[in-house]
Scaffold this active site. Structure first.
Site, PDB file in Angstrom:
ATOM      1  N   GLY A 192       6.233   0.380  21.594  1.00 51.64           N
ATOM      2  CA  GLY A 192       6.935  -0.803  21.060  1.00 51.64           C
ATOM      3  C   GLY A 192       6.479  -2.059  21.789  1.00 51.64           C
ATOM      4  N   HIS A 193       6.456  -1.991  23.145  1.00 52.13           N
ATOM      5  CA  HIS A 193       5.978  -3.148  23.918  1.00 52.13           C
ATOM      6  C   HIS A 193       4.509  -3.440  23.593  1.00 52.13           C
ATOM      7  CE1 HIS A 193       9.105  -1.520  26.848  1.00 52.13           C
ATOM      8  NE2 HIS A 193       9.522  -2.743  26.623  1.00 52.13           N
ATOM      9  N   SER A 247      12.329   3.091  22.860  1.00 52.80           N
ATOM     10  CA  SER A 247      13.119   2.370  23.857  1.00 52.80           C
ATOM     11  C   SER A 247      12.838   3.008  25.212  1.00 52.80           C
ATOM     12  CB  SER A 247      14.607   2.537  23.539  1.00 52.80           C
ATOM     13  OG  SER A 247      15.396   2.217  24.670  1.00 52.80           O
ATOM     14  N   GLN A 262      21.657  -9.046  33.368  1.00 54.31           N
ATOM     15  CA  GLN A 262      21.973  -8.675  31.985  1.00 54.31           C
ATOM     16  C   GLN A 262      22.573  -7.271  31.873  1.00 54.31           C
ATOM     17  OE1 GLN A 262      17.649  -8.994  30.790  1.00 54.31           O
ATOM     18  NE2 GLN A 262      18.231  -7.394  29.368  1.00 54.31           N
ATOM     19  N   LEU A 295       6.826   0.613  29.991  1.00 55.29           N
ATOM     20  CA  LEU A 295       6.219   0.176  28.724  1.00 55.29           C
ATOM     21  C   LEU A 295       5.945   1.352  27.792  1.00 55.29           C
ATOM     22  CD1 LEU A 295       3.686  -2.389  30.229  1.00 55.29           C
ATOM     23  CD2 LEU A 295       5.982  -2.838  29.296  1.00 55.29           C
ATOM     24  N   GLN A 299      19.416  -9.955  20.080  1.00 54.03           N
ATOM     25  CA  GLN A 299      18.732 -10.649  21.183  1.00 54.03           C
ATOM     26  C   GLN A 299      17.687 -11.621  20.626  1.00 54.03           C
ATOM     27  OE1 GLN A 299      17.221  -8.953  25.077  1.00 54.03           O
ATOM     28  NE2 GLN A 299      15.345  -8.793  23.902  1.00 54.03           N
ATOM     29  N   MET A 332      10.985  -5.510  30.555  1.00 51.34           N
ATOM     30  CA  MET A 332      11.575  -4.965  31.788  1.00 51.34           C
ATOM     31  C   MET A 332      10.785  -3.730  32.226  1.00 51.34           C
ATOM     32  SD  MET A 332      15.612  -5.755  31.638  1.00 51.34           S
ATOM     33  CE  MET A 332      16.110  -4.433  30.565  1.00 51.34           C
ATOM     34  N   GLY A 333       9.548  -3.616  31.744  1.00 55.08           N
ATOM     35  CA  GLY A 333       8.698  -2.502  32.172  1.00 55.08           C
ATOM     36  C   GLY A 333       9.036  -1.197  31.484  1.00 55.08           C
TER      37      GLY A 333
HETATM   38  O1  PAF Z   1      14.309  -6.990  25.785  1.00 56.71           O
HETATM   39  C1  PAF Z   1      14.129  -6.911  27.011  1.00 56.71           C
HETATM   40  O2  PAF Z   1      13.362  -6.084  27.507  1.00 56.71           O
HETATM   41  C2  PAF Z   1      14.878  -7.851  27.948  1.00 56.71           C
HETATM   42  O3  PAF Z   1      16.146  -8.112  27.459  1.00 56.71           O
HETATM   43  C3  PAF Z   1      14.131  -9.151  28.229  1.00 56.71           C
HETATM   44  C4  PAF Z   1      13.942  -9.986  26.970  1.00 56.71           C
HETATM   45  C5  PAF Z   1      12.773  -8.842  28.833  1.00 56.71           C
HETATM   46  C6  PAF Z   1      14.917 -10.002  29.230  1.00 56.71           C
HETATM   47  O4  PAF Z   1      15.104  -9.333  30.434  1.00 56.71           O
END
Ligand code: PAF
Length: 284
Positions: free
Chosen positions: A36-37, A187, A61, A33, A153, A30-31
């Site tokens: 972690g990403h 996060s 969500q 970044l 998740q 979800m950007g």
């Molecule tokens: O973990 C996230 O960033 C979000 O839940 C995801 C998996 C990109 C779905 O929107």
């Protein structure tokens, strides 16, 4: 880096690459970044010929409209980071592209979406399943990468592929939690903490690590350890635990005795000021 805004163009490109025999790793985000990403992208680059990333802040969500409104958005900065990581493809659709009409699908994951995060954030995992199932149709990757910070998740997405889209045959790869120097799990929401709150937030992981040490001494029952974690964190004026559970790491069902599961995990959600943070620790 190739950037696609439409589903059609992105899918055509991925299918073309797959026809050429290339393996594709996919990191949905979800950007905003952070390291972690980027670590997920590095895992993908290690395992695959091509790495594709998506950036889309998925409205379905968010169970709290304020959370959606305040969620950090910084596409230009994100693109710079993706280019520095040598990511091959970015899919960055807008809301109309992802939801030309409302998505009314209801997913069923048995007990898995009704406990822990699912219990405290009603509808959250249904929204995650909606968007991830669409993203997997757009980018039918060989492998997709998810951080273990969002452990529940990760299990839900594994189940999503297994129950609802087995024909895609995407391998779901879990990757380790990446932490700041003081232990705070990385996060995008950490950006929303005040400097004072940011300092306090580190206590969450520090107490989890202490709990892991204590668990290995076999001197505390599960109940005692849970109370230790909740009471210690709640003593900090900025922090308030929403839940802390010790569960079987394969099913996430809570356990009452240490011998009830081989792999055990402690999962926490806590507010730091107005910001809700989650973290977890795997016990031996
Ligand atoms: O973990 C996230 O960033 C979000 O839940 C995801 C998996 C990109 C779905 O929107």
């Amino acid at each position: 880096m190739e950037i696609y805004k439409t589903r059609k163009e992105a899918t055509e490109r991925i299918n073309e690459l797959k026809r050429q025999g290339k393996t594709v790793g996919f990191v949905p985000t979800m950007g905003a970044l952070h390291e972690g990403h980027l670590s997920l992208m590095r895992c993908s680059k290690r395992d695959n010929d091509i790495t594709a990333v998506s950036i889309f802040v998925n409205p379905t969500q968010f169970n709290d409209p304020k959370d959606l409104e305040h969620y950090p958005r910084m596409l230009d900065k994100d693109i710079e980071k993706l280019e520095a990581e040598k990511v091959d493809i970015l899919f960055a659709p807008d809301e109309k592209e992802m939801y030309p009409e409302p998505d009314t699908r209801q997913f069923d994951f048995g007990h898995l979406d009704k406990i822990l995060e699912g219990k405290h954030r009603p509808g959250h995992f249904n929204g995650v399943a909606q968007v991830v199932s669409k993203l997997f149709q757009v980018i039918p990757a060989t492998r997709a990468y998810f951080g273990k910070k969002d452990y529940q998740q990760y299990l839900i997405i594994r189940e999503l592929v297994h129950r609802y889209m087995p024909e895609l045959d995407i391998e779901i790869i879990p990757c380790p939690i990446i932490r700041e120097k003081d232990g705070l799990a990385m996060s995008s929401r950490n950006l929303l903490l005040s400097p004072e709150e940011r300092k306090s937030a580190a206590l969450i992981s520090q107490v989890l690590f202490r709990a892991r040490e204590l668990s290995s001494t076999n001197t505390m029952t599960i109940e005692e350890l849970k109370n230790f974690v909740i009471d210690t964190i709640n003593q900090n004026p900025h922090l308030k635990v929403e839940y802390f559970e010790i569960a079987d790491a394969n099913t996430l069902l809570p356990i009452e005795n240490w011998y009830e599961a081989d792999k055990k995990i402690g999962l926490i959600a806590a507010y730091c000021g107005q910001i809700r943070l989650i973290d977890n620790v795997e016990f031996n």
